[in-house]
Design a protein around this motif. Structure first.
Motif, PDB file in Angstrom:
ATOM      1  N   GLY A  57       0.803  -1.192   0.000  1.00  0.00           N
ATOM      2  CA  GLY A  57       0.000   0.000   0.000  1.00  0.00           C
ATOM      3  C   GLY A  57       0.842   1.250   0.000  1.00  0.00           C
ATOM      4  N   SER A  58       0.162   2.371   0.039  1.00  0.00           N
ATOM      5  CA  SER A  58       0.883   3.643  -0.033  1.00  0.00           C
ATOM      6  C   SER A  58       1.584   3.920   1.286  1.00  0.00           C
ATOM      7  N   SER A  59       2.652   4.658   1.190  1.00  0.00           N
ATOM      8  CA  SER A  59       3.392   5.080   2.367  1.00  0.00           C
ATOM      9  C   SER A  59       2.789   6.383   2.875  1.00  0.00           C
ATOM     10  N   SER A  60       2.268   6.353   4.106  1.00  0.00           N
ATOM     11  CA  SER A  60       1.587   7.532   4.633  1.00  0.00           C
ATOM     12  C   SER A  60       2.541   8.710   4.766  1.00  0.00           C
ATOM     13  N   THR A  61       3.785   8.426   5.154  1.00  0.00           N
ATOM     14  CA  THR A  61       4.744   9.515   5.306  1.00  0.00           C
ATOM     15  C   THR A  61       5.017  10.196   3.966  1.00  0.00           C
ATOM     16  N   ASP A  62       5.263   9.407   2.930  1.00  0.00           N
ATOM     17  CA  ASP A  62       5.520   9.978   1.608  1.00  0.00           C
ATOM     18  C   ASP A  62       4.297  10.718   1.083  1.00  0.00           C
ATOM     19  N   THR A  63       3.118  10.179   1.333  1.00  0.00           N
ATOM     20  CA  THR A  63       1.903  10.850   0.880  1.00  0.00           C
ATOM     21  C   THR A  63       1.694  12.165   1.603  1.00  0.00           C
ATOM     22  N   ASP A  64       1.994  12.198   2.900  1.00  0.00           N
ATOM     23  CA  ASP A  64       1.893  13.451   3.642  1.00  0.00           C
ATOM     24  C   ASP A  64       2.858  14.494   3.085  1.00  0.00           C
ATOM     25  N   ILE A  65       4.069  14.043   2.768  1.00  0.00           N
ATOM     26  CA  ILE A  65       5.054  14.961   2.181  1.00  0.00           C
ATOM     27  C   ILE A  65       4.548  15.489   0.846  1.00  0.00           C
ATOM     28  N   LEU A  66       3.976  14.604   0.025  1.00  0.00           N
ATOM     29  CA  LEU A  66       3.466  15.024  -1.277  1.00  0.00           C
ATOM     30  C   LEU A  66       2.297  15.992  -1.124  1.00  0.00           C
ATOM     31  N   TYR A  67       1.444  15.746  -0.129  1.00  0.00           N
ATOM     32  CA  TYR A  67       0.300  16.627   0.126  1.00  0.00           C
ATOM     33  C   TYR A  67       0.773  18.047   0.454  1.00  0.00           C
ATOM     34  N   LYS A  68       1.807  18.142   1.270  1.00  0.00           N
ATOM     35  CA  LYS A  68       2.358  19.457   1.597  1.00  0.00           C
ATOM     36  C   LYS A  68       3.099  20.059   0.407  1.00  0.00           C
ATOM     37  N   PHE A  69       3.730  19.214  -0.393  1.00  0.00           N
ATOM     38  CA  PHE A  69       4.485  19.704  -1.543  1.00  0.00           C
ATOM     39  C   PHE A  69       3.573  20.378  -2.558  1.00  0.00           C
ATOM     40  N   ILE A  70       2.370  19.826  -2.766  1.00  0.00           N
ATOM     41  CA  ILE A  70       1.444  20.400  -3.743  1.00  0.00           C
ATOM     42  C   ILE A  70       1.022  21.813  -3.339  1.00  0.00           C
ATOM     43  N   GLN A  71       1.049  22.105  -2.049  1.00  0.00           N
ATOM     44  CA  GLN A  71       0.644  23.422  -1.567  1.00  0.00           C
ATOM     45  C   GLN A  71       1.842  24.307  -1.234  1.00  0.00           C
ATOM     46  N   SER A  72       3.029  23.882  -1.615  1.00  0.00           N
ATOM     47  CA  SER A  72       4.237  24.604  -1.224  1.00  0.00           C
ATOM     48  C   SER A  72       4.554  25.722  -2.204  1.00  0.00           C
ATOM     49  N   GLN A  73       5.329  26.666  -1.722  1.00  0.00           N
ATOM     50  CA  GLN A  73       5.774  27.773  -2.557  1.00  0.00           C
ATOM     51  C   GLN A  73       6.718  27.286  -3.656  1.00  0.00           C
ATOM     52  N   GLU A  74       7.509  26.262  -3.366  1.00  0.00           N
ATOM     53  CA  GLU A  74       8.444  25.734  -4.364  1.00  0.00           C
ATOM     54  C   GLU A  74       7.711  25.248  -5.610  1.00  0.00           C
ATOM     55  N   LEU A  75       6.629  24.497  -5.414  1.00  0.00           N
ATOM     56  CA  LEU A  75       5.877  23.992  -6.564  1.00  0.00           C
ATOM     57  C   LEU A  75       5.206  25.141  -7.310  1.00  0.00           C
ATOM     58  N   VAL A  76       4.628  26.075  -6.592  1.00  0.00           N
ATOM     59  CA  VAL A  76       3.942  27.198  -7.242  1.00  0.00           C
ATOM     60  C   VAL A  76       4.922  27.996  -8.100  1.00  0.00           C
TER      61      VAL A  76
END
Length: 359
Positions: A57-76
């Motif tokens: 299954g999915s890794s909760s830690t990696d998914t949490d990191i990805l969730y924050k990454f999508i809303q991060s200034q770096e991605l924007v």
């Protein structure tokens, strides 16, 4: 007064908002993309009888990191540099409320991103669904596609970092073992070059064999001398010859014994010292070889373990292309605005009448 305030505070703002929503507010199209971080564990070559691949299954830690990454200034900032979000979200020039101002700052862009990019994350299943809105369906799809690609690259980078961390310490130990083995071999080579001896053990066995032969020869010569002394005249030349032969053999035996056990007058190292040095170097070399084999085995194990565990982004919903606009939801916005205005007006009237009754 109630009617006038109700019209001014509720009816007029609602009508003005409705006129703006239905005449000037630009249509917004939504593109949706869904994905999850999956972890793949591949068995080793010795597990060929069983299942070779296990997709967990999915890794909760990696998914949490990805969730924050999508809303991060770096991605924007990265998406803005690639697609020019100011141009995409500032297209309708007659809709100043729902569009992004051309001269907006990075902080304004981040706030607008939170409004136009909606992230839905289910921690139980590890699924992330992103809804991207734009005033053109192609623009919405382009943003969603770019977001998917950058999210996948970020997960790949996390997987690479994890592999590097697993193998880094094993690699450091292997490098130290290689250097220790090189030093031990270099010391052994230097010893052999200086002494011109490949194996002191083999040389000392040869010297012991020579010494044994000389001692045997000395014994035979002494016996022959005793026989001559008893059987011939004292002035017989054979006695003197045998005696000289005995002295020569004895001298050679003394020299060989001195070479094996005691340093000579020129202070040259004898075989006992050379053998001791060789044994020390041999022990160091053997230990270095064993340490190298152990470190190499540990490194191979770490590399195999790193290869067995990998992360990747699995998209269950690829960026969609909208045909009809879904936003702004004019009816819902008007209803919410009406309720807020009516509630505010009601509270204001209750306050006014309560103050009036106290007088």
């Amino acid at each position: 007064m109630l009617i006038i305030t109700f019209v001014v505070c509720v009816i007029v703002p609602t009508v003005l908002a409705g006129v703006y929503l239905y005449t000037r507010a630009a249509d917004q199209y939504a593109s949706r993309v869904g994905f999850s971080v999956r972890s793949e564990e591949t068995g080793s070559a010795f597990e060929f009888l069983g299942s070779l691949t296990n997709v967990s299954g999915s890794s909760s830690t990696d998914t949490d990191i990805l969730y924050k990454f999508i809303q991060s200034q770096e991605l924007v900032e990265a998406v803005d540099a690639a697609l020019d979000l100011h141009a995409i979200w500032g297209k309708p020039t007659d809709d100043p409320y729902f569009t992004l101002a051309p001269d907006s700052s990075l902080e304004d862009l981040l706030d607008y991103w939170e409004d136009m990019v909606r992230v839905i994350y289910d921690p139980g299943t590890g699924l992330i669904e992103v809804e991207v809105r734009a005033f053109d369906p192609q623009d919405a799809r382009r943003i969603a596609q770019d977001l998917l690609e950058r999210s996948s690259a970020m997960i790949n980078e996390l997987s690479t970092v994890a592999r590097t961390d697993v193998t880094r310490y094993a690699r450091e130990e292997l490098d130290q073992a290689i250097q220790r083995l090189k030093d031990a071999r270099q010391a052994m080579t230097l010893f052999r070059n200086e002494t011109q001896i490949v194996d002191p053990g083999a040389d000392i066995q040869g010297q012991m064999g020579l010494l044994s032969s000389l001692q045997l020869k000395l014994a035979e010569t002494l016996i022959e001398l005793d026989i001559l002394t008893q059987t011939v005249r004292p002035n017989d030349p054979r006695i003197e010859q045998t005696r000289r032969e005995t002295l020569v053999i004895q001298k050679r035996i003394d020299q060989e014994r001195r070479k094996l056990g005691v340093s000579g007058d020129d202070d040259v190292k004898v075989f006992a010292d050379l053998v001791g040095q060789f044994e020390v170097l041999s022990v160091d070399l053997k230990f270095a070889e064993q340490a190298y084999i152990s470190a190499l085995s540990a490194y191979d194990t770490a590399v195999a373990e790193a290869r067995r565990q990998s992360r990747y982004l699995a998209a269950y919903l690829h960026p969609t292309l909208a045909e009809t606009p879904e936003y702004p939801q004019r009816e819902i916005l008007l209803a919410v605005l009406s309720l807020i205005l009516f509630g505010s007006w009601s509270i204001l009237m209750l306050v006014i009448y309560s103050l009036k009754d106290r007088k």
